[in-house]
Design an enzyme around this catalytic site. Sequence first.
Site, PDB file in Angstrom:
ATOM      1  N   GLU A 110       1.169   0.142  10.887  1.00 37.83           N
ATOM      2  CA  GLU A 110       0.779  -0.252   9.532  1.00 37.83           C
ATOM      3  C   GLU A 110      -0.594  -0.923   9.521  1.00 37.83           C
ATOM      4  O   GLU A 110      -1.400  -0.692   8.615  1.00 37.83           O
ATOM      5  CB  GLU A 110       1.834  -1.189   8.923  1.00 37.83           C
ATOM      6  CG  GLU A 110       3.146  -0.511   8.567  1.00 37.83           C
ATOM      7  CD  GLU A 110       2.997   0.564   7.497  1.00 37.83           C
ATOM      8  OE1 GLU A 110       2.013   0.509   6.722  1.00 37.83           O
ATOM      9  OE2 GLU A 110       3.855   1.451   7.418  1.00 37.83           O
TER      10      GLU A 110
ATOM     11  N   TYR B 110       1.863  -6.223   1.461  1.00 40.64           N
ATOM     12  CA  TYR B 110       2.212  -4.821   1.724  1.00 40.64           C
ATOM     13  C   TYR B 110       2.770  -4.652   3.141  1.00 40.64           C
ATOM     14  O   TYR B 110       3.834  -4.046   3.335  1.00 40.64           O
ATOM     15  CB  TYR B 110       1.014  -3.891   1.532  1.00 40.64           C
ATOM     16  CG  TYR B 110       1.285  -2.537   2.146  1.00 40.64           C
ATOM     17  CD1 TYR B 110       2.101  -1.624   1.494  1.00 40.64           C
ATOM     18  CD2 TYR B 110       0.819  -2.222   3.426  1.00 40.64           C
ATOM     19  CE1 TYR B 110       2.418  -0.405   2.075  1.00 40.64           C
ATOM     20  CE2 TYR B 110       1.134  -1.003   4.019  1.00 40.64           C
ATOM     21  CZ  TYR B 110       1.929  -0.099   3.331  1.00 40.64           C
ATOM     22  OH  TYR B 110       2.267   1.089   3.931  1.00 40.64           O
TER      23      TYR B 110
ATOM     24  N   ASP C  72       1.808   1.514  -1.339  1.00 38.35           N
ATOM     25  CA  ASP C  72       0.449   1.815  -0.889  1.00 38.35           C
ATOM     26  C   ASP C  72      -0.190   2.756  -1.916  1.00 38.35           C
ATOM     27  O   ASP C  72       0.350   2.971  -3.003  1.00 38.35           O
ATOM     28  CB  ASP C  72       0.460   2.418   0.516  1.00 38.35           C
ATOM     29  CG  ASP C  72       1.104   3.805   0.569  1.00 38.35           C
ATOM     30  OD1 ASP C  72       1.656   4.270  -0.459  1.00 38.35           O
ATOM     31  OD2 ASP C  72       1.051   4.439   1.639  1.00 38.35           O
TER      32      ASP C  72
ATOM     33  N   CYS D  22       2.738  15.097  -3.883  1.00 38.38           N
ATOM     34  CA  CYS D  22       2.097  14.476  -5.045  1.00 38.38           C
ATOM     35  C   CYS D  22       0.689  14.026  -4.656  1.00 38.38           C
ATOM     36  O   CYS D  22       0.332  12.847  -4.734  1.00 38.38           O
ATOM     37  CB  CYS D  22       2.947  13.308  -5.546  1.00 38.38           C
ATOM     38  SG  CYS D  22       2.536  12.744  -7.219  1.00 38.38           S
TER      39      CYS D  22
ATOM     40  N   CYS E 244       3.752  20.317  -7.951  1.00 40.25           N
ATOM     41  CA  CYS E 244       4.875  19.913  -8.801  1.00 40.25           C
ATOM     42  C   CYS E 244       6.057  20.874  -8.695  1.00 40.25           C
ATOM     43  O   CYS E 244       7.219  20.466  -8.850  1.00 40.25           O
ATOM     44  CB  CYS E 244       4.419  19.805 -10.254  1.00 40.25           C
ATOM     45  SG  CYS E 244       3.126  18.569 -10.532  1.00 40.25           S
TER      46      CYS E 244
ATOM     47  N   CYS F 126       8.385  19.687  -5.925  1.00 44.21           N
ATOM     48  CA  CYS F 126       8.598  18.237  -5.836  1.00 44.21           C
ATOM     49  C   CYS F 126      10.039  17.889  -6.180  1.00 44.21           C
ATOM     50  O   CYS F 126      10.570  18.356  -7.197  1.00 44.21           O
ATOM     51  CB  CYS F 126       7.649  17.517  -6.797  1.00 44.21           C
ATOM     52  SG  CYS F 126       7.888  15.720  -6.827  1.00 44.21           S
TER      53      CYS F 126
ATOM     54  N   CYS G 194       9.691  13.710 -13.910  1.00 47.99           N
ATOM     55  CA  CYS G 194       8.291  13.267 -13.907  1.00 47.99           C
ATOM     56  C   CYS G 194       7.673  13.388 -15.299  1.00 47.99           C
ATOM     57  O   CYS G 194       7.482  14.498 -15.818  1.00 47.99           O
ATOM     58  CB  CYS G 194       7.478  14.085 -12.907  1.00 47.99           C
ATOM     59  SG  CYS G 194       5.739  13.573 -12.816  1.00 47.99           S
TER      60      CYS G 194
END
Length: 344
Positions: A40, A123, A141, A193, A200, A203, A209
Amino acid sequence: MSGSLLAWYDRYARVMPWRVGPADRAAGIRPDPYRVWLSEVMLQQTTVAAVRDYFRRFTDRWPTVTDLAAAADAEVMAEWAGLGYYARARNLLKCARAVVADHGGVFPATREGLLALPGIGPYTAAAIAAIAHDEPATVVDGNVERVMARLHAVETPLPAAKPELVALAAGLTPADRPGDYAQAVMDLGATICTPRNPACGICPWSAPCAARARGIAAQLPRKTPKAAKPVREGTVWVARRADGAILLETRPERGLLGGMPGFPGDGWDGAGGGPPLAGDWRLAGEARHTFTHFHLILSVMVDPDASDAPLRGAFVARPAFRPADLPTVMRKVWDIASGTFGHS
């Protein structure tokens, strides 16, 4: 909604050297908090592709947080060279040493405990708590911001929209498998995405959405235009002695490129001063580099036959001088200077 995303993640999760995949996780294999934390920190403002090799080298050389805590600062900074944002490397060592000194080499298991460690912000604390310890912490994020903005058709531009997007993400974070869920949302943003041309049609969240339904998915998230970066100019001096030794100085711990080796400069970064010695200086060329907040143009001055004692810095014997240990901007300077020396 989390169920459909987790089902997608179980099939399509990205394979990464620091990740315990969903099948292994289901079999009872637990992620190592050290590897989660290290990945991270490395991934902050850096791509997965760029981090893979750095991560492998770090974990081969320092397989535990105790190993990293005992490492010499210069060795860690040298391995970090090229990843940029060197304050992260300094904080990496501070955090590793705090975990060893204050926690017996074991990372705290909660977001609040992790936040108390040096260099760990909201985060990173949430990511470690969720991924390593399955705490239902909300991990947001840039990928998650984009997914939330589109899922809920949030048209407020970033960065003003951040609090709303975090709240929306928190509302979807499940109590079951929160670590896998956090990674699933990030994978969704990274592979489906995407910023341009979101896929899409494949997805798992296509149906709910709101941005897809309104035909504005590719336009979100909106962003406040960034101001043009200023241009900063400066001078850097590269001196070589007759025996091949190169003049270097270690930069101040605080500030730009803190703690890193480099060639003496004239204060373009808030440090430095005049020429480091009274040499026969000549202009070799210009080095250009872009930092987060400004563009830099450095005039590279060279003296290939320096003989005076330096006013700052120290000469490093040529066999001990490794250009790869320098930060990127200084490697660019060396590429220009060494061309005038006749060797690299």
